[in-house]
Scaffold this motif. Structure first.
Motif, PDB file in Angstrom:
ATOM      1  N   TRP A 136       0.862  -1.184   0.000  1.00  0.00           N
ATOM      2  CA  TRP A 136       0.000   0.000   0.000  1.00  0.00           C
ATOM      3  C   TRP A 136       0.898   1.233   0.000  1.00  0.00           C
ATOM      4  N   PHE A 137       0.555   2.176  -0.842  1.00  0.00           N
ATOM      5  CA  PHE A 137       1.244   3.451  -0.930  1.00  0.00           C
ATOM      6  C   PHE A 137       0.188   4.548  -0.852  1.00  0.00           C
ATOM      7  N   ARG A 138       0.627   5.782  -0.624  1.00  0.00           N
ATOM      8  CA  ARG A 138      -0.320   6.884  -0.587  1.00  0.00           C
ATOM      9  C   ARG A 138       0.330   8.159  -1.126  1.00  0.00           C
ATOM     10  N   GLU A 197       4.684  13.809  -2.647  1.00  0.00           N
ATOM     11  CA  GLU A 197       5.061  12.687  -3.481  1.00  0.00           C
ATOM     12  C   GLU A 197       4.442  11.401  -2.906  1.00  0.00           C
ATOM     13  N   ARG A 198       4.329  10.410  -3.763  1.00  0.00           N
ATOM     14  CA  ARG A 198       3.826   9.124  -3.309  1.00  0.00           C
ATOM     15  C   ARG A 198       4.788   8.524  -2.290  1.00  0.00           C
ATOM     16  N   GLU A 199       4.240   7.945  -1.237  1.00  0.00           N
ATOM     17  CA  GLU A 199       5.075   7.362  -0.200  1.00  0.00           C
ATOM     18  C   GLU A 199       4.589   5.970   0.178  1.00  0.00           C
ATOM     19  N   PHE A 200       5.514   5.188   0.646  1.00  0.00           N
ATOM     20  CA  PHE A 200       5.250   3.834   1.090  1.00  0.00           C
ATOM     21  C   PHE A 200       4.450   3.842   2.389  1.00  0.00           C
ATOM     22  N   VAL A 201       3.515   2.903   2.517  1.00  0.00           N
ATOM     23  CA  VAL A 201       2.728   2.758   3.738  1.00  0.00           C
ATOM     24  C   VAL A 201       2.983   1.398   4.407  1.00  0.00           C
ATOM     25  N   ALA A 202       2.766   0.317   3.648  1.00  0.00           N
ATOM     26  CA  ALA A 202       2.900  -1.022   4.231  1.00  0.00           C
ATOM     27  C   ALA A 202       3.075  -2.046   3.125  1.00  0.00           C
ATOM     28  N   ALA A 227       3.766  -6.962  -6.779  1.00  0.00           N
ATOM     29  CA  ALA A 227       5.046  -7.292  -7.396  1.00  0.00           C
ATOM     30  C   ALA A 227       5.280  -8.792  -7.254  1.00  0.00           C
ATOM     31  N   ARG A 228       5.739  -9.401  -8.324  1.00  0.00           N
ATOM     32  CA  ARG A 228       6.042 -10.827  -8.240  1.00  0.00           C
ATOM     33  C   ARG A 228       7.236 -11.038  -7.324  1.00  0.00           C
ATOM     34  N   GLY A 229       7.153 -12.080  -6.512  1.00  0.00           N
ATOM     35  CA  GLY A 229       8.271 -12.389  -5.635  1.00  0.00           C
ATOM     36  C   GLY A 229       7.812 -12.838  -4.270  1.00  0.00           C
ATOM     37  N   LEU A 230       8.724 -13.498  -3.564  1.00  0.00           N
ATOM     38  CA  LEU A 230       8.385 -14.099  -2.276  1.00  0.00           C
ATOM     39  C   LEU A 230       8.774 -13.214  -1.095  1.00  0.00           C
ATOM     40  N   GLY A 231       9.477 -12.118  -1.367  1.00  0.00           N
ATOM     41  CA  GLY A 231       9.910 -11.260  -0.274  1.00  0.00           C
ATOM     42  C   GLY A 231       8.926 -10.146  -0.008  1.00  0.00           C
ATOM     43  N   LEU A 232       9.441  -9.010   0.444  1.00  0.00           N
ATOM     44  CA  LEU A 232       8.622  -7.813   0.587  1.00  0.00           C
ATOM     45  C   LEU A 232       9.548  -6.611   0.493  1.00  0.00           C
ATOM     46  N   THR A 233       9.030  -5.513  -0.007  1.00  0.00           N
ATOM     47  CA  THR A 233       9.852  -4.338  -0.215  1.00  0.00           C
ATOM     48  C   THR A 233       9.011  -3.076  -0.121  1.00  0.00           C
ATOM     49  N   SER A 234       9.659  -1.997   0.304  1.00  0.00           N
ATOM     50  CA  SER A 234       8.999  -0.699   0.363  1.00  0.00           C
ATOM     51  C   SER A 234       9.299   0.148  -0.872  1.00  0.00           C
ATOM     52  N   ALA A 235      10.095  -0.374  -1.781  1.00  0.00           N
ATOM     53  CA  ALA A 235      10.507   0.391  -2.964  1.00  0.00           C
ATOM     54  C   ALA A 235       9.423   0.377  -4.023  1.00  0.00           C
ATOM     55  N   SER A 236       8.859   1.526  -4.316  1.00  0.00           N
ATOM     56  CA  SER A 236       7.743   1.586  -5.252  1.00  0.00           C
ATOM     57  C   SER A 236       8.136   1.110  -6.649  1.00  0.00           C
ATOM     58  N   LYS A 237       9.394   1.310  -7.025  1.00  0.00           N
ATOM     59  CA  LYS A 237       9.810   0.926  -8.376  1.00  0.00           C
ATOM     60  C   LYS A 237       9.775  -0.584  -8.582  1.00  0.00           C
ATOM     61  N   TYR A 242       7.278  -2.490  -7.756  1.00  0.00           N
ATOM     62  CA  TYR A 242       5.894  -2.898  -7.994  1.00  0.00           C
ATOM     63  C   TYR A 242       5.501  -2.603  -9.428  1.00  0.00           C
ATOM     64  N   ALA A 243       5.094  -3.644 -10.148  1.00  0.00           N
ATOM     65  CA  ALA A 243       4.774  -3.491 -11.560  1.00  0.00           C
ATOM     66  C   ALA A 243       3.302  -3.174 -11.802  1.00  0.00           C
ATOM     67  N   TYR A 244       2.457  -3.510 -10.833  1.00  0.00           N
ATOM     68  CA  TYR A 244       1.021  -3.362 -11.033  1.00  0.00           C
ATOM     69  C   TYR A 244       0.439  -2.456  -9.942  1.00  0.00           C
ATOM     70  N   TRP A 245      -0.448  -1.547 -10.377  1.00  0.00           N
ATOM     71  CA  TRP A 245      -1.018  -0.554  -9.483  1.00  0.00           C
ATOM     72  C   TRP A 245      -2.527  -0.448  -9.703  1.00  0.00           C
ATOM     73  N   GLY A 246      -3.243  -0.179  -8.626  1.00  0.00           N
ATOM     74  CA  GLY A 246      -4.654   0.116  -8.740  1.00  0.00           C
ATOM     75  C   GLY A 246      -4.877   1.588  -9.057  1.00  0.00           C
ATOM     76  N   GLN A 247      -6.138   1.969  -9.151  1.00  0.00           N
ATOM     77  CA  GLN A 247      -6.475   3.339  -9.525  1.00  0.00           C
ATOM     78  C   GLN A 247      -6.504   4.273  -8.330  1.00  0.00           C
ATOM     79  N   GLY A 248      -6.504   3.705  -7.133  1.00  0.00           N
ATOM     80  CA  GLY A 248      -6.471   4.515  -5.924  1.00  0.00           C
ATOM     81  C   GLY A 248      -7.843   4.748  -5.324  1.00  0.00           C
ATOM     82  N   THR A 249      -7.853   4.978  -4.012  1.00  0.00           N
ATOM     83  CA  THR A 249      -9.089   5.307  -3.306  1.00  0.00           C
ATOM     84  C   THR A 249      -8.790   6.444  -2.335  1.00  0.00           C
ATOM     85  N   GLN A 250      -9.675   7.422  -2.293  1.00  0.00           N
ATOM     86  CA  GLN A 250      -9.436   8.629  -1.503  1.00  0.00           C
ATOM     87  C   GLN A 250      -9.798   8.392  -0.042  1.00  0.00           C
ATOM     88  N   VAL A 251      -8.882   8.780   0.819  1.00  0.00           N
ATOM     89  CA  VAL A 251      -9.128   8.784   2.265  1.00  0.00           C
ATOM     90  C   VAL A 251      -8.964  10.218   2.754  1.00  0.00           C
TER      91      VAL A 251
END
Length: 124
Positions: free
Chosen positions: A36-38, A44-49, A99-109, A111-120
């Motif tokens: 999740w990013f926001r 600028e877009r930032e990492f959340v979780a 993002a494909r892969g078994l790990g986890l990362t906070s680096a937005s680059k 992630y290959a696939y993104w949703g359209q976003g939802t406003q909070v």
């Protein structure tokens, strides 16, 4: 190819809670790490979780640690972001990413696939 659709955003008072959902298409959801990013107004877009493929590992931005919880249900191809004790500074468009892969990362680059976003929006 993965398509992501977020839902659950809205207007809430400070101190309140929201749960965001992100539904993914495809049959290989469990092959992806999810994040999740926001992006707040004028920011600028930032990492959340982020969460790994099984849900066994998670990582949070310091700004949300202890207030937000990321989780996933691979049987439902869905990842969630439970947001508690919301603050006005949490106001942003929230994006789900995969993002494909078994790990986890906070680096937005990563992630290959993104949703359209939802406003909070959190009012004071």
């Amino acid at each position: 190819q993965v398509q992501l659709v977020e839902s659950g955003g809205g207007l809430v008072q400070a101190g309140g809670s929201l749960r965001l959902s992100c539904a993914a298409s495809g049959r290989t959801f469990s092959s992806y790490m999810m994040g999740w990013f926001r992006q707040g107004p004028g920011k600028e877009r930032e990492f959340v979780a982020t969460i790994n493929w099984s849900g066994g590992s998670t990582y949070y931005a310091d700004s949300v640690k202890g207030r937000f919880t990321i989780s996933r249900e691979n049987a439902k191809n869905t990842v969630y972001l439970q947001m508690n004790s919301l603050k006005p500074e949490d106001t942003a468009i929230y994006y789900c990413a995969a993002a494909r892969g078994l790990g986890l990362t906070s680096a937005s680059k990563t992630y290959a696939y993104w949703g359209q976003g939802t406003q909070v929006t959190v009012s004071s």
